[in-house]
Design an enzyme around this catalytic site. Structure first.
Site, mmCIF file in Angstrom:
data_model
loop_
_atom_site.group_PDB
_atom_site.id
_atom_site.type_symbol
_atom_site.label_atom_id
_atom_site.label_comp_id
_atom_site.label_asym_id
_atom_site.label_seq_id
_atom_site.Cartn_x
_atom_site.Cartn_y
_atom_site.Cartn_z
ATOM 1 N N LYS A 180 -11.189 -28.069 53.962
ATOM 2 C CA LYS A 180 -10.983 -29.760 53.502
ATOM 3 C C LYS A 180 -12.096 -30.098 52.519
ATOM 4 C CE LYS A 180 -11.000 -34.220 55.803
ATOM 5 N NZ LYS A 180 -11.571 -34.929 56.993
ATOM 6 N N TYR A 240 -14.830 -27.568 56.755
ATOM 7 C CA TYR A 240 -14.654 -29.079 56.363
ATOM 8 C C TYR A 240 -16.110 -29.174 55.521
ATOM 9 C CZ TYR A 240 -14.745 -34.233 56.811
ATOM 10 O OH TYR A 240 -14.794 -35.505 56.633
ATOM 11 N N THR A 300 -13.176 -39.315 62.027
ATOM 12 C CA THR A 300 -12.293 -40.327 62.272
ATOM 13 C C THR A 300 -11.642 -40.684 63.797
ATOM 14 O OG1 THR A 300 -11.745 -40.101 59.985
ATOM 15 C CG2 THR A 300 -10.435 -41.693 61.234
ATOM 16 N N VAL A 339 -5.775 -34.211 53.829
ATOM 17 C CA VAL A 339 -6.268 -34.472 55.141
ATOM 18 C C VAL A 339 -6.905 -36.113 54.943
ATOM 19 C CG1 VAL A 339 -8.002 -34.058 57.112
ATOM 20 C CG2 VAL A 339 -6.915 -32.070 55.976
#
Length: 299
Positions: free
Chosen positions: A170, A142, A54, A210
């Site tokens: 995550k 992640y 992001t 998150v």
């Protein structure tokens, strides 16, 4: 000094995967990044992920990544966990980024599954272990097979959890069954990486989020989390359902695109995007306004 954490919540509970504000000519807007970071922490975030997807990490240089970590740590480092995204599909490069983030003052590392080259599970294990061995910082895995092409299997997650610095995951796998088993067997702090599944993942043992939509609805996410933690399932569900238009609207197209548009609509630092990402069309912007308004976001 990093903010207070516990083994159960090593990075806090509500973290925003922060965009990287840019100036009109496409350069880093470090002042804007500091203002946005302060705004997000004031809104209720325990932590910020910088240099993640992001944050347009595929199109920022290593030097820019270091500058961004330094700026955000300077702005909020005594009030929130600053977690640096260092994941690439090149283990040596990830180690270099991890060491640079540690030197710059990051409180933790986010390491995405290597993408495109599709390593086997043993390759994933060695990759994540090598990064965790390279610094003294705590690591959040992640797992996002929709982007990386390869999931981190439950057995691999359990094995990685034995590493003293791999403390969290995550989860953007979108599989509540697999998440349930991995949470139960690994003992890792589990963070939702899929906003639509924030509440469902809490129900199977996640400790927080998150989030991308937290750029605009952190107080609501915090209220939903608090309601769940105090056993008020009805209130948590009501907040989740109220936010459904936001969850949907912010991902009608690529999330960075809509997030920067939403921040701009609110007068917050965002700026343009770097190719290959492109701005929303007027029609898409109109739909985003409708979606956000339906979820209670004031523009």
């Amino acid at each position: 000094m990093a903010p207070t954490s516990t083994p159960q919540t090593p990075f806090g509970r509500v973290l925003t995967a922060m965009v990287t504000p840019l100036t009109a000519d496409g350069a880093l807007d470090l002042d804007g990044a500091q203002r946005l970071a302060a705004h997000l922490v004031d809104a209720g975030n325990d932590g910020l992920i910088v240099n993640g997807t992001t944050g347009e990490s595929p199109t920022t240089s290593d030097a820019e990544k270091t500058e961004l970590v330094r700026a955000v740590v300077e702005a909020v480092g005594d009030r929130a966990h600053v977690v640096a995204g260092v994941g690439t599909n090149d283990t040596r490069h990830s180690i270099e980024l991890a060491r640079a983030a540690e030197k710059t003052g990051a409180h933790g590392l986010l390491t995405v599954t290597p993408y495109y080259n599709k390593p086997p599970q043993e390759g994933l294990y060695r990759h994540f272990t090598a990064i965790a061995d390279a610094t003294e910082l705590p690591v959040m895995l992640y797992d996002i097979p929709g982007r990386s092409g390869v999931p981190i299997n439950t057995e691999t997650i359990v094995a990685l959890a034995d590493h003293p610095r791999i403390v969290a995951n995550k989860d953007a796998k979108g599989d509540l069954g697999r998440a349930s088993w991995a949470i139960a067997r690994s003992g890792l702090a589990w963070y939702s990486g899929d906003d639509m599944l924030n509440l469902p993942l809490l129900s199977v043992g996640a400790v927080g989020f998150v989030s991308v939509v937290s750029h605009v609805v952190t107080p609501e996410l915090r209220a939903m989390l608090d309601a769940h933690l105090t056993g008020d399932v009805r209130k948590a569900t009501e907040i989740h359902q109220k936010l459904l238009p936001v969850f949907t609207g912010m991902f009608r197209t690529q999330g960075v695109i809509t997030t920067k548009a939403a921040l701009t609509l609110q007068g917050l630092p965002a700026g343009p995007l770097r190719l290959p990402l492109v701005e929303l069309s007027p029609e898409e912007t109109h739909q985003l306004k409708i979606d956000l308004a339906a979820g209670g976001v004031h523009l």
